[in-house]
Design a protein around this motif. Structure first.
Motif, PDB file in Angstrom:
ATOM      1  N   LYS A 277       0.727  -1.372   0.002  1.00 45.66           N
ATOM      2  CA  LYS A 277      -0.018  -0.030   0.048  1.00 45.66           C
ATOM      3  C   LYS A 277       0.769   1.242   0.060  1.00 45.66           C
ATOM      4  CE  LYS A 277      -3.710   2.158   2.448  1.00 45.66           C
ATOM      5  NZ  LYS A 277      -4.789   2.463   1.244  1.00 45.66           N
ATOM      6  N   GLY A 278       0.788   2.128  -0.956  1.00 42.11           N
ATOM      7  CA  GLY A 278       1.508   3.209  -1.110  1.00 42.11           C
ATOM      8  C   GLY A 278       1.514   3.754  -2.749  1.00 42.11           C
ATOM      9  N   LYS A 279       1.687   4.784  -2.844  1.00 39.53           N
ATOM     10  CA  LYS A 279       1.684   5.487  -4.291  1.00 39.53           C
ATOM     11  C   LYS A 279       2.961   5.664  -4.641  1.00 39.53           C
ATOM     12  CE  LYS A 279       0.003   9.127  -7.127  1.00 39.53           C
ATOM     13  NZ  LYS A 279      -0.858   8.405  -8.174  1.00 39.53           N
ATOM     14  N   ILE A 280       3.428   5.249  -5.605  1.00 41.35           N
ATOM     15  CA  ILE A 280       4.702   5.490  -6.220  1.00 41.35           C
ATOM     16  C   ILE A 280       5.194   6.980  -6.268  1.00 41.35           C
ATOM     17  CG2 ILE A 280       6.493   5.177  -7.955  1.00 41.35           C
ATOM     18  CD1 ILE A 280       6.069   2.604  -6.164  1.00 41.35           C
ATOM     19  N   GLY A 281       5.987   7.432  -5.628  1.00 43.86           N
ATOM     20  CA  GLY A 281       6.392   8.877  -5.820  1.00 43.86           C
ATOM     21  C   GLY A 281       7.157   9.390  -6.995  1.00 43.86           C
ATOM     22  N   LYS A 282       8.248   8.692  -7.083  1.00 48.10           N
ATOM     23  CA  LYS A 282       9.059   8.811  -8.185  1.00 48.10           C
ATOM     24  C   LYS A 282      10.008   7.538  -8.739  1.00 48.10           C
ATOM     25  CE  LYS A 282      11.872  11.818  -5.476  1.00 48.10           C
ATOM     26  NZ  LYS A 282      12.402  13.206  -5.401  1.00 48.10           N
ATOM     27  N   ILE A 283      10.172   7.343  -9.827  1.00 48.52           N
ATOM     28  CA  ILE A 283      10.963   6.527 -10.617  1.00 48.52           C
ATOM     29  C   ILE A 283      12.265   6.806 -10.887  1.00 48.52           C
ATOM     30  CG2 ILE A 283      10.889   4.737 -12.077  1.00 48.52           C
ATOM     31  CD1 ILE A 283       7.977   4.429 -12.063  1.00 48.52           C
ATOM     32  N   GLU A 284      13.189   6.304 -10.730  1.00 45.54           N
ATOM     33  CA  GLU A 284      14.771   6.582 -11.297  1.00 45.54           C
ATOM     34  C   GLU A 284      15.350   5.585 -11.708  1.00 45.54           C
ATOM     35  OE1 GLU A 284      16.805   8.299  -7.831  1.00 45.54           O
ATOM     36  OE2 GLU A 284      15.532  10.282  -7.797  1.00 45.54           O
ATOM     37  N   GLU A 285      16.117   5.714 -12.798  1.00 50.03           N
ATOM     38  CA  GLU A 285      16.928   4.614 -13.454  1.00 50.03           C
ATOM     39  C   GLU A 285      18.186   4.339 -13.000  1.00 50.03           C
ATOM     40  OE1 GLU A 285      17.656   5.107 -17.678  1.00 50.03           O
ATOM     41  OE2 GLU A 285      16.372   3.076 -18.131  1.00 50.03           O
ATOM     42  N   THR A 286      18.595   3.187 -12.809  1.00 52.44           N
ATOM     43  CA  THR A 286      20.115   2.928 -12.421  1.00 52.44           C
ATOM     44  C   THR A 286      20.875   2.501 -13.623  1.00 52.44           C
ATOM     45  OG1 THR A 286      19.563   0.558 -11.859  1.00 52.44           O
ATOM     46  CG2 THR A 286      19.456   2.156 -10.074  1.00 52.44           C
ATOM     47  N   GLU A 287      22.222   2.224 -13.431  1.00 53.54           N
ATOM     48  CA  GLU A 287      22.786   1.941 -14.392  1.00 53.54           C
ATOM     49  C   GLU A 287      22.597   1.101 -15.389  1.00 53.54           C
ATOM     50  OE1 GLU A 287      27.230   1.628 -13.502  1.00 53.54           O
ATOM     51  OE2 GLU A 287      26.964   3.685 -12.556  1.00 53.54           O
TER      52      GLU A 287
ATOM     53  N   LEU B  33      12.104   2.673  -7.261  1.00 54.01           N
ATOM     54  CA  LEU B  33      11.002   3.343  -7.067  1.00 54.01           C
ATOM     55  C   LEU B  33      10.783   3.743  -5.805  1.00 54.01           C
ATOM     56  CD1 LEU B  33      10.645   1.407  -9.609  1.00 54.01           C
ATOM     57  CD2 LEU B  33       8.181   0.963  -8.979  1.00 54.01           C
ATOM     58  N   ARG B  34      10.464   4.862  -5.586  1.00 52.60           N
ATOM     59  CA  ARG B  34      10.437   5.617  -4.039  1.00 52.60           C
ATOM     60  C   ARG B  34       9.004   5.880  -3.866  1.00 52.60           C
ATOM     61  NH1 ARG B  34      13.939   9.056  -0.666  1.00 52.60           N
ATOM     62  NH2 ARG B  34      12.469  10.480  -0.028  1.00 52.60           N
TER      63      ARG B  34
ATOM     64  N   VAL C  59       9.322   5.794   4.368  1.00 43.63           N
ATOM     65  CA  VAL C  59       9.596   5.942   3.209  1.00 43.63           C
ATOM     66  C   VAL C  59      10.544   4.955   2.723  1.00 43.63           C
ATOM     67  CG1 VAL C  59      11.381   7.854   3.473  1.00 43.63           C
ATOM     68  CG2 VAL C  59      10.150   7.669   1.180  1.00 43.63           C
ATOM     69  N   LYS C  60      10.238   4.316   1.494  1.00 42.64           N
ATOM     70  CA  LYS C  60      11.102   3.387   1.102  1.00 42.64           C
ATOM     71  C   LYS C  60      11.576   3.167  -0.318  1.00 42.64           C
ATOM     72  CE  LYS C  60       9.862  -0.146   4.450  1.00 42.64           C
ATOM     73  NZ  LYS C  60       8.719  -1.286   4.606  1.00 42.64           N
TER      74      LYS C  60
END
Lengths: 133, 88, 349, 432, 644
Positions: free
Chosen positions: D316-326, D332-333, D342-343
């Motif tokens: 349960k939790g909305k994804i706040g932002k997505i970042e790409e790794t190498e 996913l935050r 926050v995870k």
């Protein structure tokens, strides 16, 4: 290809009640032995003993009647009639020296997928054991 | 029936972007096919060899697969990348 | 076991814009916030506590002070519940909560009361100057004395007890056991945060904001030092005079930009300004501006005949020192720094 | 301009709702015209893999309906055509103007052999595979398209004429031009369906920038038998994903993107895809990040429970932002609501469960006389007693044109539209 | 015997081919005598494949076809139509199920699944070899329908059917129409009240010449089948003459003098009503009714109104219809005693009761003489049960509860709403309500499914506790003046109708459709359709949609005046028959009679009465009866083929 130890079961199902349950078992990926073959009839009280005996004659190890039970849309006498057919056939099987336990019947309602799978597994187990002996 | 293409050519012009796109695709297509001539390869292997971004290679490779030029083979030991080979 | 108190939200509404009830607890605000981490997950928890009226949770929390209102949570909130603005409101509410006199709450909740306070102080100053027959020298001399006295007394009787209360709420009440030595070990953190506000840098795209803020803080402190200790208005030292000019110019230019921003509402942080915000920036602006003019008048020898200029400055100064510094937004400067300090201590524990 | 064609009912849109409504009406003896703007009928449903909660294959349900529609003696279908204008003269008299776009292929002659496709040198993104692979400038839209005939994408055509040379049926015809058709009908059914939310409007999810962030429709395509890749793979590097995240409410229940309502299907299709993924990639982990699971329909909650039993993880939790790794993996935050912390979680693929939006241009067809609701769906004037009724008598709405709904609801809504249309038409006969 | 058979093995995308080696199946089929063409195909049901089969039949002159694909329940008709279009008799076609009973059931064992598929296809080929050309039976149909239940769904269906030209018998068990809808006050989206909607529909129904409304009526008997059902209806006495011309005021006086008070079911028992009653003032039919179970026939009312006739007797009426549409609706779930304090703590009520309470309390919200300030709503009562049998979500309750809470707050501004939920499911546009309620300050608390909130009595106070997952799972509590249990839907007690009509029931106890997407309103009983909340929990709009959808199907079925039926029926081999009469005893439809054949007496089967159940088959001592489509040769050759 032929696996002689793996007992083959013929299932008589009914178009509107028990066959949908058997379909549902597949739909839900509930597995049962793949040597179970289903043949459709309109109603379980339409099965002739002759057909059952024919199945044993041709090599089926067991026959299972997936009966309409009280759900039958044709008549509420269905259960009685199907039982009578089974009783008659048991007599005929004894005459031919076939173990009457090889013909089973149970009511399978239109959503009884789980019950069907259980029946098949236990019947299959029973037949392989009796085959082993 | 006559060649109707000549009729439309008098009415329409092909845009530069279409021409460029076609050229680029055909170039990448040649590169990928050439790269697979020697042996079967995974997407990262192809991308490294022909020095193109991974997603570009994936896109074109899959298009080539769709049109039957290449096919997928086995997956690598790590169960991560499929090897692709030319279709005979 | 905590009892839910739906009336609490209504109290918070008095301290700022109150959209937070719309929250459906998706946690997006916490996730987009660049200042959150596993130890400090906000603002949703504060939103939740405000909705449910769990005021204990808020008083014992440092989260509102850890937020620098970059506005990311507000612009991306799917329910437009504006968590950033709630954090701002909670800071105001906490300021009131920490204040033992209760005046802070009254000033922040009631514009009328604030105006009343400003007018009373202004009348006081004017009454005093009438009493002194508008004698420039005496008034300026007393003004300088007042500066020193007010700093000492406001600090001793208001700010120190309030900081003490804050410490009690966030450390003692939740039962956090802190070794005495830790307070010393981490003290440098307090100073760093107090003077640099470096945490703002964690917010996205706020380099300029941080820089302006930094300059303003130093400008303000320096001007304070220059006027109080170096007696800017009284000195003949050219260096000090020049220094004072630069400081006051810096203050009124930057505050002017801030005021302009609040009027334009160009940033999320500026969208919902409260009277206390306006007072703070406007008075800071006036403080710098009037100080500058006063010194100009002194240098041009005009002050004798234009005592009203100094009086204007003095009124602003008195209001600043007696209203805004102890009870207004100025306290954020201290509470925030102390919050970082306490947070560090908590984490060490 | 040619003569006016007459029908009883004009059905706008040839998706599942339009077909259901058309079939019901045609079975009652009414002459029906279906106008479909796409190259094939079948709507969105024909592109889906399996459908919840029964998990039977979508194509198996759509295609028979499609062919029944196509063969019905009372139904005429115009594909690749649009309704440009509908004018209500009086009750039982609607005049519509259709634009039939040129396919540059003679529909009746084409056998769908795809030789032209082989010959075509141009490759552009295939919209029917949601841009995951390419297609040619001349192409059969997809394998179960109806009609299964080629069309030329003239915007991207290099005018080389190769297709015309190889076509064994001589059916390429570049002389085709846009055609206007006037029709007269007694009643109209709007079944224009929906459009998907465009996730580039949420830049913090990185769709379009991070190639391993895909939409649920792109994942859906990866799960069908006629899929773009040879397996479920990451679009960035062709890797077999083993840790897939679902981001729910991407573009739904979100005031900031102008769509405050719930799209009603995303929870369920995500759960369904999760189940299918576990079948396709037995080693993969699937995590669904949700706000509220909306498994409200018949058998839905049971289906949700089933997916939990299968091992799908729900957070349960909305994804706040997505970042790409190498390496192309995604970070996913989110705030894990249940722990309040926050995870950040690493996944090798993220699926944005995009929402359903109203299609554009529905009201303008009716000279803006058709009322829309605040979300631009067709307004249901008497939603309780006459759910298909619009503000114009004789104009009815079926399926997702009136709001988000799932397939069973769309079919029922189409049934309602056909019943109300039929009642209206019957009234017309009684008057005469 | 057919000897140019076409066999098509479907991959069903990959549904079948993932586990069954379709090429092997095709190869095995090719080798069988009589098979002329064997192919595999991606989607047998796709239009292009249908075309291909059709062409094969024409060009290769096939005389029978077998399609091995999914369950015949889905596509039997599809391929029969293909056969027909190709010029074959549709009954020279057999569908073999290698998906539901093949690839899917045995996905754990692909080799055996393939072996089974091969054998099943062999069986199908043998069966089709012996298939006969059959012509479907056409039976006349009455263009009339019985709609059972005059709630919103039934009323709406009746109207639309009548508009489409079908005669409608609208049968309502209660004395008044409107069902549940009339019990709801202001409804979501339109702000119309339920009673207004019902009034609107009633006036249209009442004036429609094609609709006959029966209130206080139940079906007690059924004969016949699709096309002609003969139903026996039992009409309870209303005890008021139907042509009552009395001033409504007199009747109101009669209600006033009635000495008997019983729980008012209309208000979910939170109030009492008289034995002579009307639920609300504009209720329809306009005249009151007397509850025969409660009335002690004291005669007080008769003194006031002479049109009251306590001697009325139940009536039986017979009607004939071509089809039956059921819209028997739902009951609110009845909490068990002690469930969240229900029945034990006096301020625990259900959502339905609360809705009535709001409607009845004009100025201030008072319950049990106490002014209500804090209201706790407990969601999912009777739905999504962990231990209980109701695993389903009742769909309408989240929205209904929130909507009710909003209405309550609008009406009584002082109240606080606390929603103890398990995840709000305001799907679609209903989300707007959820937003509205939160903005208005309603508080939402969510628990895990396994740890529902607790309702406790502490002294004079009722405390609701929850471990709120939105607040770090912290235990929170509310002092509630009223606890509203948001109860879900269960099907309305339908035993009578189920026994009579044999409608199938799903695992959620609601009526079951054939397929949620292909045939969502039809049941396996031909001519019996379902609609509204008797099928699954639905809100009003959804119920009406399904009712109209069913109406559309009913109309297509009965309006042409003719229904095609499967030609499956019993036939007697006259040579073998010795007329022992056993088959007539076995036949449940009285379809067998005695006739003269040559010089003996034999049995004969009536084409229109025989339903093809086959019950007569096994009882024949001479084996003189065959069932078309299931003849001995078909069955036995198929069984034989399955084993090799």
């Amino acid at each position: 290809m032929e696996n002689t130890d793996n007992p083959k079961i013929l299932v008589f199902s009914t178009e509107k009640i028990s066959d949908p349950a058997i379909d549902m078992a597949g739909l839900l990926k509930k597995h049962y032995p793949a040597t179970v073959y289903t043949v459709n009839v309109p109603c379980s009280s339409a099965i002739k003993s002759k057909w059952i005996l024919h199945a044993f004659d041709k090599g089926f190890d067991g026959v299972f009647i997936a009966a309409d039970g009280t759900d039958c849309s044709f008549s509420d006498t269905c259960s009685d009639k199907t039982s009578k057919i089974v009783a008659n056939t048991h007599e005929l099987m004894k005459e031919k020296n076939i173990d009457p336990a090889k013909l089973k019947m149970a009511a399978i309602c239109s959503v009884c997928a789980e019950a069907f799978v259980k029946h098949m597994k236990s019947f299959h187990k029973f037949l392989s054991e009796s085959k082993g002996n | 029936m006559g060649k109707t293409i000549d009729i439309i050519k008098t009415k329409r012009k092909v845009s530069d972007s279409v021409k460029e796109n076609m050229k680029a695709f055909n170039k990448i297509k040649r590169q990928i096919l050439k790269s697979l001539e020697t042996e079967e390869k995974t997407v990262p292997q192809i991308a490294q060899e022909i020095d193109l971004p991974l997603d570009v290679v994936t896109y074109h490779l899959m298009t080539l697969q769709k049109y039957g030029n290449i096919e997928a083979g086995e997956v690598d030991d790590m169960d991560e990348f499929y090897f692709y080979k030319l279709k005979k | 076991m905590a009892k839910i108190n739906p009336d609490f939200a209504k109290e918070i509404f008095k301290y700022g814009n109150g959209d937070f009830n719309a929250c459906y607890n998706c946690g997006n605000c916490t996730a987009v916030c660049s200042l959150t981490d596993e130890h400090n997950s906000f603002p949703r928890k504060m939103v939740r506590a405000s909705v449910l009226g769990l005021d204990e949770k808020i008083t014992t929390s440092l989260d509102p002070w850890l937020c620098y209102y970059c506005g990311d949570c507000a612009t991306t909130c799917p329910r437009e519940a504006n968590p950033g603005e709630l954090m701002m409101s909670l800071r105001r509410w906490l300021t009131a909560k920490y204040d033992w006199t209760g005046l802070s709450g009254l000033l922040q909740k009631s514009l009328l009361f604030s105006l009343f306070a400003f007018i009373i102080t202004a009348i006081g100053v004017i009454y005093y100057s009438v009493y002194q027959n508008f004698n420039v020298e005496t008034i300026m001399h007393h003004g300088h004395l007042f500066e020193m006295l007010s700093i000492a007394s406001v600090f001793t009787f208001i700010i120190l007890p309030n900081l003490f209360r804050m410490w009690y709420f966030v450390i003692i009440k939740p039962g956090i056991k802190v070794k005495f030595i830790t307070y010393f070990k981490e003290f440098q953190d307090l100073l760093i945060h107090m003077f640099t506000q470096k945490r703002t840098l964690g917010c996205d795209d706020s380099q300029t904001r941080w820089f302006m803020h930094l300059i303003l803080v130093f400008g303000y402190l320096a001007l304070l030092f220059t006027t109080v200790v170096l007696d800017w208005f009284g000195t003949e030292n050219l260096f000090i005079i020049l220094l004072g000019y630069i400081e006051s110019v810096v203050i009124f230019i930057i505050t002017f930009i801030f005021v302009a921003g609040r009027i334009q509402k160009n940033k999320e942080v500026n969208k919902f300004s409260q009277p206390s915000d306006w007072f703070f920036v406007i008075w800071l602006f006036l403080l710098g501006f009037t100080a500058f003019i006063v010194r100009v008048f002194i240098d041009l020898d005009l002050i004798e005949n234009n005592i009203w200029m100094y009086l204007f400055h003095l009124i602003v100064l008195v209001q600043w020192a007696l209203i805004i510094v102890p009870f207004g937004k100025w306290t954020h400067f201290l509470y925030r720094s102390f919050a970082m300090y306490f947070d560090k201590i908590k984490q060490v524990v | 301009m040619s003569k006016t064609e007459e029908y009883d009912v004009l059905v706008i849109g040839g998706g599942i709702s339009g077909e259901e409504a058309a079939l019901n009406l045609a079975d009652q003896g009414y002459k029906v015209l279906i106008v479909e703007k796409d190259l094939s009928v079948g709507g969105k449903m024909i592109h889906l893999s399996k459908v919840f909660p029964t998990l039977d294959c979508s194509a198996c349900i759509t295609t028979p309906k499609v062919s029944e529609t196509a063969r019905h003696p009372n139904i005429t279908i115009y594909t690749y055509s649009e309704v440009s204008n509908i004018d209500k003269k009086s009750e039982y008299d609607f005049r519509a103007l259709l634009t039939k776009h040129p396919r540059y292929v003679i529909e009746d002659a084409c056998t769908g052999c795809q030789l032209c496709e082989e010959a075509c040198p141009v490759t552009v993104q295939d919209q029917y595979q949601y841009d995951l692979v390419g297609r040619k400038a001349v192409y059969v839209p997809f394998s179960i398209a109806n009609p299964r005939v080629a069309a030329i994408d003239i915007e991207n055509c290099s005018l080389c004429g190769a297709c015309e040379k190889v076509c064994p049926a001589d059916c390429i015809d570049f002389t085709q031009e846009e055609e206007e058709i006037q029709i007269k009908v007694k009643s109209v059914v709007i079944a224009t369906g929906f459009k998907l939310f465009d996730p580039t409007l949420i830049p913090r999810y990185g769709f379009g920038v991070f190639k391993n962030v895909v939409t649920s429709m792109q994942m859906e395509r990866q799960l069908v038998p006629t899929r773009p890749y040879n397996n479920v793979l990451r679009p960035k590097d062709g890797k077999v994903p083993d840790n897939i995240a679902y981001v729910l409410c991407a573009g739904s229940r979100d005031e900031t993107v102008g769509n405050p309502i719930c799209s009603q299907v995303c929870c369920m299709y995500s759960i369904k895809q999760a189940q299918l993924l576990m079948g396709a990639l037995p080693m993969a982990d699937v995590t669904i990040y949700y706000l509220h699971i909306r498994s409200f329909g018949k058998g839905f909650n049971e289906f949700y429970q089933q997916s939990k039993d299968m091992g799908v993880t729900f957070i349960k939790g909305k994804i706040g932002k997505i970042e790409e790794t190498e390496n192309g993996d995604l970070k996913l935050r989110y705030e894990d609501i249940e722990s309040g912390v926050v995870k950040e979680a690493n996944h090798d693929m993220a699926v944005l469960s995009v929402g359903i939006l109203a299609n554009d241009g529905v009201s303008s067809m009716f000279n803006n006389k058709l009322e829309l609701d605040q979300y631009n769906f067709v307004e249901q004037k008497d939603i309780l007693a006459n759910p298909a009724q619009t503000n114009m008598s004789g104009v009815y709405v079926a399926g997702t044109a009136s709001g988000p709904m799932d397939i069973p609801d769309s079919i029922l809504s189409a049934g309602a539209a056909s019943a109300e249309t039929s009642g209206y038409l019957r009234g017309g006969y009684d008057e005469k | 015997m057919k000897n140019k058979i076409g066999v098509y093995v479907c991959m069903c995308g990959s549904n079948i081919s993932d586990y069954v080696d379709v090429d092997k199946v095709k190869e095995a089929a090719e080798k069988i005598d009589g098979v002329y063409v064997a192919k595999t195909t991606m989607f047998a049901c796709a239009d292009s494949t249908q075309q291909e089969i059709e062409n094969d039949i024409k060009e290769q002159k096939l005389d029978a076809i077998v399609v091995a694909s999914c369950s015949p329940k889905l596509h039997l008709d599809t391929f029969r139509n293909v056969a027909q279009r190709g010029g074959l008799n549709p009954y020279n076609y057999v569908q073999v199920n290698i998906r539901e009973q093949g690839s899917w059931a045995h996905s754990d064992n692909p080799p055996l699944a393939t072996e089974k598929a091969i054998n099943l296809v062999k069986g199908g080929i043998e069966r089709v070899k012996h298939s006969k050309e059959l012509i479907p039976i056409k039976i006349p149909s009455i263009n009339a329908v019985a709609v059972v239940g005059a709630g919103i769904a039934g009323m709406r269906a009746a109207l639309e059917l009548a508009e489409m030209g079908t005669t409608v018998h609208l049968i309502e068990r209660e004395h008044f129409v409107g069902g549940r809808t009339s019990q709801w006050n202001v409804l979501f989206t339109t702000n119309e009240t339920g009673q207004e909607v019902v009034t609107r529909l009633y006036h249209q129904i009442n004036t429609h010449p094609k609709i006959t409304l029966y209130t206080g009526t139940e079906i007690i008997g059924k004969k016949g089948s699709v096309g002609e059902f003969n139903l026996t209806l039992k009409i309870k006495p209303r005890y008021i003459k139907p042509d009552c011309k009395h001033d409504i005021k007199d009747l109101e006086k009669a209600i006033a003098v009635c000495p008997i008070e019983v729980d008012d079911e209309f208000n979910f028992n939170i109030t009492k009503r008289k034995a002579i009653y009307k639920n609300y003032c504009s209720e329809f039919p306009e005249i009151p009714a007397i509850d025969c179970e409660a009335c002690n026939k004291c005669g007080e009312c008769v003194k006031i109104c002479a049109d009251i006739d306590l001697n009325q007797q139940p009536e039986e009426v017979n009607i004939s219809v071509g089809a039956i549409q059921l819209s028997t609706g739902f009951n609110p779930y009845e909490p068990t005693k002690g469930e969240f304090g229900f029945g034990e703590i006096d301020n625990v009520i259900t959502l339905q009761q609360f809705k009535r309470l709001i409607e009845l309390n004009e100025d201030a919200l008072i319950y049990n003489n106490k002014t209500i300030k804090n209201i706790a709503y407990i969601y999912c009562v009777g739905s999504r049960q962990i231990d209980g049998p109701n695993k389903y979500c009742s769909r309408y309750c989240c929205t209904s509860a929130i909507h009710t809470a909003i209405l309550a707050k609008e009406k009584y501004s002082e109240i606080n709403n606390f929603h103890f939920n398990r995840g709000i499911r305001t799907y679609g546009k209903q989300e707007k309500l959820y937003h509205e309620a939160s903005e208005a300050g309603d508080i939402f608390l969510q628990s895990f499914e396994e740890a529902p909130p607790q309702v406790e009595r502490a002294g004079n106070e009722t405390i609701v506790k929850i471990n709120d997952i939105l607040t770090d799972n912290e235990e929170l509590e509310v002092n509630a003046d009223l606890v509203v249990l948001v109860t879900g839907m269960v099907p309305r007690d339908y035993e009578g109708i189920v026994n009579i009509l044999k409608v199938p029931i799903g695992r959620d106890k609601f009526f079951n459709e054939i397929h949620p997407k292909l045939r969502p309103v039809e049941t396996v009983i031909d001519g019996v359709l379902i609609s509204g909340a008797c099928q699954a929990p639905l809100n009003i709009t959804e119920s009406v949609k399904s009712a109209l959808s069913a109406a559309s199907k009913v109309n297509s079925l009965v309006s042409s005046g003719e229904i095609k039926l499967e030609p499956t029926m019993a036939v007697i081999h006259n040579d073998k028959c010795t007329w022992c009469d056993k088959c007539t005893e076995a036949c449940p439809y009285d379809a067998i009679s005695k006739i003269k054949y040559k010089d003996k007496e034999v049995a004969e089967v009536s084409k229109s009465l025989c339903k093809g159940c086959g019950m007569c088959l096994p009882v024949c001592p001479e084996n003189a009866i065959d069932l078309i489509g299931y003849t001995d040769i078909e069955m036995e050759s198929m069984i034989e083929a399955l084993i090799y």
